[in-house]
Scaffold this motif. Structure first.
Motif, PDB file in Angstrom:
ATOM      1  N   GLU A 220     -26.996 -60.412  -7.246  1.00  0.00           N
ATOM      2  CA  GLU A 220     -28.025 -61.051  -6.418  1.00  0.00           C
ATOM      3  C   GLU A 220     -29.301 -61.321  -7.207  1.00  0.00           C
ATOM      4  O   GLU A 220     -29.870 -60.422  -7.832  1.00  0.00           O
ATOM      5  N   ALA A 221     -29.749 -62.567  -7.131  1.00  0.00           N
ATOM      6  CA  ALA A 221     -31.012 -62.943  -7.760  1.00  0.00           C
ATOM      7  C   ALA A 221     -32.000 -63.279  -6.663  1.00  0.00           C
ATOM      8  O   ALA A 221     -31.620 -63.605  -5.545  1.00  0.00           O
ATOM      9  N   VAL A 222     -33.291 -63.139  -6.981  1.00  0.00           N
ATOM     10  CA  VAL A 222     -34.333 -63.645  -6.089  1.00  0.00           C
ATOM     11  C   VAL A 222     -35.119 -64.642  -6.929  1.00  0.00           C
ATOM     12  O   VAL A 222     -35.732 -64.268  -7.920  1.00  0.00           O
TER      13      VAL A 222
ATOM     14  N   ARG B  54     -29.566 -66.476 -23.415  1.00  0.00           N
ATOM     15  CA  ARG B  54     -29.715 -65.125 -23.963  1.00  0.00           C
ATOM     16  C   ARG B  54     -28.384 -64.559 -24.420  1.00  0.00           C
ATOM     17  O   ARG B  54     -28.314 -63.396 -24.807  1.00  0.00           O
TER      18      ARG B  54
ATOM     19  N   ALA C  73     -21.976 -59.783  -3.093  1.00  0.00           N
ATOM     20  CA  ALA C  73     -22.025 -58.760  -4.142  1.00  0.00           C
ATOM     21  C   ALA C  73     -20.635 -58.139  -4.301  1.00  0.00           C
ATOM     22  O   ALA C  73     -20.178 -57.857  -5.412  1.00  0.00           O
TER      23      ALA C  73
ATOM     24  N   LEU D 179     -30.783 -57.158 -13.526  1.00  0.00           N
ATOM     25  CA  LEU D 179     -30.175 -57.030 -12.195  1.00  0.00           C
ATOM     26  C   LEU D 179     -29.059 -55.986 -12.210  1.00  0.00           C
ATOM     27  O   LEU D 179     -28.909 -55.208 -11.266  1.00  0.00           O
ATOM     28  N   SER D 180     -28.267 -55.978 -13.285  1.00  0.00           N
ATOM     29  CA  SER D 180     -27.183 -54.998 -13.353  1.00  0.00           C
ATOM     30  C   SER D 180     -27.735 -53.582 -13.452  1.00  0.00           C
ATOM     31  O   SER D 180     -27.171 -52.649 -12.898  1.00  0.00           O
TER      32      SER D 180
ATOM     33  N   GLY E 154     -18.265 -59.697  -6.606  1.00  0.00           N
ATOM     34  CA  GLY E 154     -18.575 -59.609  -8.031  1.00  0.00           C
ATOM     35  C   GLY E 154     -19.786 -60.414  -8.452  1.00  0.00           C
ATOM     36  O   GLY E 154     -20.070 -60.538  -9.636  1.00  0.00           O
ATOM     37  N   LEU E 155     -20.536 -60.967  -7.490  1.00  0.00           N
ATOM     38  CA  LEU E 155     -21.710 -61.755  -7.842  1.00  0.00           C
ATOM     39  C   LEU E 155     -22.946 -60.848  -7.845  1.00  0.00           C
ATOM     40  O   LEU E 155     -22.999 -59.853  -7.132  1.00  0.00           O
TER      41      LEU E 155
ATOM     42  N   PHE F 281     -38.678 -59.073 -11.494  1.00  0.00           N
ATOM     43  CA  PHE F 281     -37.971 -59.171 -10.212  1.00  0.00           C
ATOM     44  C   PHE F 281     -37.436 -60.582  -9.969  1.00  0.00           C
ATOM     45  O   PHE F 281     -36.444 -60.755  -9.273  1.00  0.00           O
ATOM     46  N   PHE F 282     -38.151 -61.583 -10.486  1.00  0.00           N
ATOM     47  CA  PHE F 282     -37.836 -62.958 -10.131  1.00  0.00           C
ATOM     48  C   PHE F 282     -37.293 -63.755 -11.312  1.00  0.00           C
ATOM     49  O   PHE F 282     -37.221 -64.964 -11.279  1.00  0.00           O
ATOM     50  N   GLU F 283     -36.928 -63.066 -12.377  1.00  0.00           N
ATOM     51  CA  GLU F 283     -36.432 -63.773 -13.552  1.00  0.00           C
ATOM     52  C   GLU F 283     -34.918 -63.900 -13.546  1.00  0.00           C
ATOM     53  O   GLU F 283     -34.346 -64.624 -14.353  1.00  0.00           O
ATOM     54  N   ALA F 284     -34.223 -63.181 -12.690  1.00  0.00           N
ATOM     55  CA  ALA F 284     -32.769 -63.272 -12.548  1.00  0.00           C
ATOM     56  C   ALA F 284     -32.052 -63.021 -13.876  1.00  0.00           C
ATOM     57  O   ALA F 284     -31.038 -63.643 -14.179  1.00  0.00           O
ATOM     58  N   ASP F 285     -32.572 -62.110 -14.669  1.00  0.00           N
ATOM     59  CA  ASP F 285     -31.897 -61.710 -15.903  1.00  0.00           C
ATOM     60  C   ASP F 285     -30.769 -60.750 -15.505  1.00  0.00           C
ATOM     61  O   ASP F 285     -31.026 -59.691 -14.924  1.00  0.00           O
ATOM     62  N   VAL F 286     -29.526 -61.132 -15.817  1.00  0.00           N
ATOM     63  CA  VAL F 286     -28.403 -60.323 -15.336  1.00  0.00           C
ATOM     64  C   VAL F 286     -28.434 -58.899 -15.904  1.00  0.00           C
ATOM     65  O   VAL F 286     -27.936 -57.967 -15.264  1.00  0.00           O
ATOM     66  N   ARG F 287     -29.044 -58.734 -17.061  1.00  0.00           N
ATOM     67  CA  ARG F 287     -29.137 -57.367 -17.611  1.00  0.00           C
ATOM     68  C   ARG F 287     -30.027 -56.512 -16.724  1.00  0.00           C
ATOM     69  O   ARG F 287     -29.716 -55.370 -16.404  1.00  0.00           O
TER      70      ARG F 287
ATOM     71  N   ARG G 103     -18.841 -55.077 -10.469  1.00  0.00           N
ATOM     72  CA  ARG G 103     -19.670 -56.086 -11.122  1.00  0.00           C
ATOM     73  C   ARG G 103     -20.825 -56.538 -10.235  1.00  0.00           C
ATOM     74  O   ARG G 103     -21.905 -56.842 -10.716  1.00  0.00           O
ATOM     75  N   GLY G 104     -20.577 -56.626  -8.941  1.00  0.00           N
ATOM     76  CA  GLY G 104     -21.573 -57.184  -8.036  1.00  0.00           C
ATOM     77  C   GLY G 104     -22.792 -56.283  -7.903  1.00  0.00           C
ATOM     78  O   GLY G 104     -22.705 -55.064  -8.081  1.00  0.00           O
ATOM     79  N   ARG G 105     -23.946 -56.896  -7.607  1.00  0.00           N
ATOM     80  CA  ARG G 105     -25.175 -56.119  -7.427  1.00  0.00           C
ATOM     81  C   ARG G 105     -26.004 -56.700  -6.289  1.00  0.00           C
ATOM     82  O   ARG G 105     -26.037 -57.906  -6.073  1.00  0.00           O
ATOM     83  N   ILE G 106     -26.705 -55.780  -5.620  1.00  0.00           N
ATOM     84  CA  ILE G 106     -27.703 -56.141  -4.615  1.00  0.00           C
ATOM     85  C   ILE G 106     -29.080 -56.010  -5.269  1.00  0.00           C
ATOM     86  O   ILE G 106     -29.356 -55.020  -5.949  1.00  0.00           O
ATOM     87  N   HIS G 107     -29.925 -57.004  -5.078  1.00  0.00           N
ATOM     88  CA  HIS G 107     -31.268 -56.994  -5.673  1.00  0.00           C
ATOM     89  C   HIS G 107     -32.097 -55.847  -5.067  1.00  0.00           C
ATOM     90  O   HIS G 107     -31.983 -55.578  -3.866  1.00  0.00           O
TER      91      HIS G 107
ATOM     92  N   ARG H 179     -30.626 -69.695 -18.200  1.00  0.00           N
ATOM     93  CA  ARG H 179     -31.477 -68.771 -18.974  1.00  0.00           C
ATOM     94  C   ARG H 179     -30.645 -67.597 -19.475  1.00  0.00           C
ATOM     95  O   ARG H 179     -30.794 -67.152 -20.611  1.00  0.00           O
ATOM     96  N   ASN H 180     -29.759 -67.111 -18.628  1.00  0.00           N
ATOM     97  CA  ASN H 180     -28.887 -66.022 -19.057  1.00  0.00           C
ATOM     98  C   ASN H 180     -27.963 -66.483 -20.176  1.00  0.00           C
ATOM     99  O   ASN H 180     -27.723 -65.748 -21.134  1.00  0.00           O
TER     100      ASN H 180
END
Lengths: 802, 360
Positions: A509-511, A562, A503, B341-342, A506-507, B333-339, B105-109, A558-559
């Protein structure tokens, strides 16, 4: 489980209000999910008398009525019902009332020029039946001006409770009443089912082929019944809980299912040929069941058969052919015990969810098998007449002989609950347990309907739930003698650190799902049969993932779809190399797409980002390894990686060839295509389990810092070398020239192209020479420089650039 | 000596009038150079009588010093002016944007963050973290947890199965994190205090169910921990996790095969709009299940239920994350849409700590 308040009160003498009862039910473990109180919705509807009904001057089918709503102030109502006439007592709704059957609010209006101030309603408009032939007609002696709902018994609130799988006894209203009585909400009414004496032997015999499927089966014939619609009270009761009245015989079985948790079955004796056999079905045997569907059985299933073949699916659903209709004259009533596991399996396989299955698979009261049959017989004779036979009982009713030695301090030991003297005994007794003995350890006999109660802990639960969990005081939990120490394992710490590090790079995190499609799994080294789900929820979620890359790549795409083309994602999660616990590993995976480079993505006035490449991936892998405590100075970086990576732009990070810690590189175009992902995509995947644990140290002190008092010297060298020669070989050769004095070697330039022979490259290094004992003379520095050139030339064939 | 005064006045005037360093230098040469006016005067001192020298020396030297000083001052002033002019021309548009730092930029889920929060709270109470495999056997997922074969409670779990292996055994994806209880009790001698976060699976999918979700369970086994302790721990946890000074909880008797007595726990709250506020209001929201570990489970782990006792609880991580942070839909939660997640994710350096507050 649904029931009505008045039904409950048949078994429970109580003055408690609906809400008191509902709250108590929830607090003793019978959670109220819904209360439906029709009386509230029907409150504005009152009884009224039609004083006069004249034909509408301008409409043949309408009548202009004067209606007395009971207050002596008649109102005019225009009515279209054919039965509207003077003297009729009906149900009246004033303007402003909401009509449940139509969903409309009544308004004062003019119908063909005649004012109408309300409505005389039909049963359909009331939302109580489909009857719409005319307005409701009430008996002539009905008082007027009274609320309609109580008169019709519609003011009986319906409760729906969630019964947990252990409480089969509360799938009958009497069981619920017993629990409430124990909780002091009222008194359980006495009720003893008296045997009904048979007047002749039962002409049909019963044979049980496999007692493990059917421990007991009781049957009796009632001859000469007159079947037909059941009485209003019974129909209303069934309708209130959402059941459709069929005929008296069938309605009686449904009543006892819900009243006593005792499912029964009735056969039309005229349609049963010969005697009954309870046996396993023959594979392929079929039955047209009472739900109108035909089921095919396998040899695991249990059926009731006669000389015609299968007549009923044991404990789940009867057959259409032998079912009771209004023409039934002789009825066979069955009350049996079935194997709960077998019923559950059969029901699940055939997809039948019947009220009988629901109860038998949870366990019915074995001791009530014959009394249940007697109670049904009594009702049949009361409602339909007829003469009962004797009962034939095949098999044997299992004896209820569970006795638990129960120390009276057990509720305190397990629950921290202080009870009043005699309270435990009172609660258990009121629930039907028999408590004996006067010592600290008493003997508790378990009632036949509580198959779920096996031991002391179950009795504690009974006492705690009836006494009230709120009486258990919250007791501070001592932290104990535990030293304050880290509680995470090395792998847990790495997992956390890797997440924060990625993170921080700059990444985001996805689940993603732990399962991916078979084709994707195969493309990433997985797809073993042992990792394929037998019942996936969807075809694209069928196989356990061998890598986190497919899930992340699809997410990035997918992103992109969009409108977010440059995404930088990571996941730290489990991958599966096999189905054994040790074959599940923790991977930390980064994925950068488009121009999502470490420094930032996309165009910028200060310089736009290029496409992601192998070096972005390498940086992510090293970041992960560094954060996870890998020995960075010992890592070997070798070219190439798995087949899903670009063969020339990928690398492997290892500690020797047998311990591969990470892969990094650009995704192979074929892998991109297989996933349907547009490149460029750069990925890294680090296996956190494989990082060796650092050696335990006695103290946390760092090694002492040794600083040289002498100025370091830096010398630059540019070499022309074959393209294939790796930078690391040149760096290593330079380092090897003088291990004592050379402190660092950095690659600061790489050039191929104009001025350099094809197939060659120019690689420039900066060498830091750190004097240790004294300042070096120019001659000494020159000597080291020459040695560096000689070593590099010797090891790599490089030539110093002129 | 009117000459000196006049000379000084003239020189000072020239210095003042100098427009650049060259002009200043010219004045210096004309005054202090080899043939400069002041230099010439200084040369005359040698020919003077001691008395004359005593009188004129300080006058001429004084003149020289003042002129030198004036020259230096002028030179510095001109240098300053030139630098100011140069800097004034060198101007950046500071409103131009800089690239966002990687840490921005980085994020923790949220799932990771909430696991960290939960771990922090329970670590303080002396709990460690245990884990187990996602692919389980029927024994660990059901049998050892006192789910009888064919019992309806098994069916309620909507289990994902694998195909039977060569040994005929059919593995499955764990439907809860409870198998880790068994694995822990098999390995660790009591006293045991662990929490067990992890992924769990049920083949169920709609607005409020996803085929994969996260649970965290807790387990305490020793020789005296009872329901009262369990109530206290859960109350302390809810206060700490939801960061409210008090909570009201309702323990309702319920059923789980692996606990006896079993309870579901509701927390009192106020729902307004998208927000759920704890510690106030009149709604009850179910948040977890718990109970005393069933004697059969203890026996299955070779622990004597007359000697050892304890409790366990379990809750949905995704669910408590939604309640605390207000995400409306589990599926996202599991769709990993960056919007998403951000927006709902946490910054890399937002470490939950007890000292600084869980959510900072």
């Amino acid at each position: 489980m649904k029931f009505t308040l008045s039904w409950l009160k048949e078994h429970l003498e109580t003055d408690a209000s609906l809400s008191e009862i509902a709250d108590k039910l929830t607090m003793i473990g019978l959670e109220v999910e819904r209360i439906e109180d029709k009386a509230a919705a029907l409150a504005p509807f009152t009884t009224a008398r039609v004083i006069s009904a004249e034909k509408h001057p301008d409409a043949d089918r309408l009548r202009v009525c004067k209606v007395d709503p009971g207050d002596g102030k008649p109102v005019q109502v225009v009515c279209g019902a054919p039965n509207a006439r003077a003297g009729l007592i009906g149900v009246f709704a004033r303007a402003g009332t909401h009509i449940p059957g139509t969903g409309l609010d009544l308004k004062v209006g003019k119908i063909r020029g005649q004012e109408s101030h309300g409505m005389l309603v039909s049963a359909r408009e009331m939302g109580i039946s489909d009857e719409h032939e005319g307005i409701i007609e009430l008996p002539a002696d009905t008082p007027i001006g009274k609320p309609f709902a109580p008169l019709m018994g519609l003011d009986d609130p319906m409760l729906e409770i969630a019964v947990t799988p252990n409480r089969a006894d509360c799938l009958g209203v009497r069981g619920i009443a017993r629990d409430l009585a124990a909780a002091l909400v009222g008194k359980l009414k006495d009720e003893r089912t008296m045997p009904v004496k048979g007047e002749f032997p039962c002409p049909v015999s019963v044979k049980i082929e496999d007692a493990s499927l059917c421990p007991a089966f009781a049957l009796r014939l009632v001859r000469g019944v007159k079947n037909g619609p059941s009485p209003e009270w019974l129909q209303r009761r069934l309708r209130a809980i959402g059941l459709r009245p069929i005929n008296a015989l069938v309605d009686i079985t449904n009543l006892l299912t819900f009243d006593r948790a005792r499912p029964l079955h009735v056969f039309d004796a005229a349609k049963v040929k010969g005697n009954l056999v309870i046996r396993r079905a023959k594979a392929g045997e079929k039955l047209l069941a009472l739900d109108g569907k035909t089921y095919e059985f396998d040899s695991e299933m249990c059926v009731i058969a006669d000389d015609n073949g299968v007549e009923s699916l044991s404990g789940i659903m009867g057959g259409e052919a032998s079912g009771c209709s209004e023409s039934t004259i002789d009825v066979l009533i069955e009350s049996a015990l079935w194997n709960p596991v077998n019923i559950a399996h059969t029901g699940r396989k055939l997809g039948i969810n019947s009220d009988a299955r629901y109860r038998f698979e949870r366990g019915v009261d074995p001791a009530f098998t014959v009394p249940g049959l007697d109670l049904a017989t009594k009702l049949v004779i009361e409602l339909c007449g007829g003469k009962p036979s004797e009962i034939v009982l095949a098999g044997a009713i299992p004896e209820a002989n569970r006795v638990i030695d129960f120390p009276l301090h057990e509720p305190h030991r397990l629950a921290g609950l202080e009870l009043k003297a005699g309270e435990a005994k009172r609660i258990l007794t009121s629930l039907g347990f028999i408590v004996s003995g006067n010592t600290e350890v008493v003997k508790v006999a378990v009632p036949s309907w509580r198959g779920d109660v096996e031991g002391k802990a179950d009795l504690v639960e009974e006492i705690v739930r009836i006494a009230g969990v709120d009486r258990v005081p919250a007791t501070p939990f001592e932290r104990g003698e535990f030293a304050r120490k880290p509680v995470l394992t090395a792998l847990q710490k790495r997992t956390r650190a890797a997440k924060r590090a990625l993170a921080g790079a700059g990444l985001v995190e996805a689940v993603t799902w732990s399962f991916i499609s078979k084709q994707q799994a195969e493309a990433f080294g997985g797809g073993k049969p042992s990792l394929a789900l037998a019942n996936p929820i969807a075809a694209e979620l069928s196989d356990m993932r061998p890598s986190l890359i497919p899930g992340l790549a699809l997410a990035a795409q997918r992103n992109a779809d969009r409108g977010y083309a440059d995404s930088a994602l990571f996941e730290v999660g489990q991958i599966f190399l096999g189905d054994k616990p040790e074959e599940q590993l923790m991977a930390a995976t980064s994925l950068r797409k488009g121009t999502a480079k470490v420094a930032g993505a996309g165009r910028h006035w200060s310089g736009s980002a290029g496409n992601v490449d192998v070096f972005d991936a390498k940086a992510d892998a090293l970041e992960t390894l560094a954060a996870s405590g890998a020995p960075l100075d010992k890592l070997q970086i070798v070219p190439g990686g798995p087949a899903y990576l670009h063969p020339g732009r990928s690398g492997t990070i290892q500690l020797g060839p047998k311990n591969i810690l990470a892969y990094f590189g650009e995704l192979h175009p074929a892998a991109c295509e297989a996933l349907g992902v547009e490149g460029p995509v750069a990925v890294s995947e680090t296996i956190l389990d494989r990082i060796p644990e650092p050696k335990a140290k006695a103290t946390r002190a760092k090694p002492p810092l040794m600083l040289s008092p002498f100025q370091p010297v830096e010398r630059d060298f540019a070499f022309i070398v074959d393209r294939e020669v790796q930078a690391t070989d040149i760096v290593k050769a330079a380092q090897g020239a003088d291990k004592n004095l050379i402190a660092a070697v950095d690659v600061f330039d790489l050039y191929e192209g104009k001025g350099i022979e094809p197939g060659k490259k120019s690689l420039a290094i900066a060498v830091t020479i750190q004097p240790v004992e004294k300042t070096l003379t120019d001659a000494e520095i020159e000597a080291i420089a020459s040695k560096i050139v000689a070593e590099v030339t010797k090891k790599t064939g490089a030539v110093l650039r002129g | 000596m009117t000459d000196l005064k006049q000379l000084e006045a003239e020189l000072m005037k020239s210095i003042d009038a100098a427009k650049d360093e060259a002009a200043v230098e010219a004045v210096r040469v004309s005054a202090l150079g080899k043939k400069g006016s002041i230099s010439e005067l200084l040369k005359t001192l040698g020919a003077m009588t001691p008395e004359e020298r005593k009188q004129n020396g300080p006058l001429i030297n004084g003149l020289r010093d003042r002129v030198s000083e004036a020259l230096n001052a002028k030179k510095n002033a001109l240098k300053q002016a030139a630098l100011s002019q140069q800097l004034a021309a060198d101007k950046a548009d500071v409103t131009l944007p800089v690239r966002e730092n990687a840490l921005e930029r980085g994020r923790i889920h949220p799932v990771s963050q909430v696991i960290d929060e939960v771990t922090t709270i329970f670590a303080d109470m002396g709990f460690s973290v245990a884990e187990g495999p996602d692919i389980e056997t029927d024994f660990y997922n059901f049998t050892a947890l006192n789910f009888p074969e064919g019992h309806p409670a098994r069916e309620m779990h909507d289990t994902f199965f694998f195909n039977p292996g060569p040994d005929g055994q059919r593995k499955l994806l764990r439907t809860h994190t409870s198998p880790v209880q068994i694995r822990t009790m098999e390995k660790v001698k009591p006293p045991i205090r662990v929490i067990m976060p992890g992924r769990t699976y049920r083949c169920d999918s709609d607005q409020t169910h996803t085929p994969m979700f996260h649970q965290v369970e807790g387990l305490v086994i020793d020789k005296g921990s009872h329901l009262g302790h369990l109530k206290w721990i859960l109350e302390e946890f809810c206060k700490a996790f939801f960061e409210v000074p008090s909570v009201k909880m309702r323990f309702r008797p319920s059923f789980f095969p692996f606990t006896e007595p079993s309870m579901e726990v509701d927390i009192q709250c106020d729902r307004r709009g998208n927000e759920v506020r704890f510690g106030e209001g009149s709604d009850w929201m179910e948040i977890l299940g718990c109970g005393m570990v069933h004697p059969n489970v203890l026996k299955n782990c070779k622990l004597d239920p007359n000697e050892y006792q304890g409790f366990a609880w379990g809750m949905g991580i995704d669910r408590i994350a939604m309640l605390k942070y207000g995400m409306p839909d589990l599926r996202a939660f599991f769709e990993a849409d960056v919007r998403w997640l951000s927006h709902y994710g946490f910054r890399p350096l937002d470490f939950p700590t007890l000292a600084g507050g869980l959510s900072g």
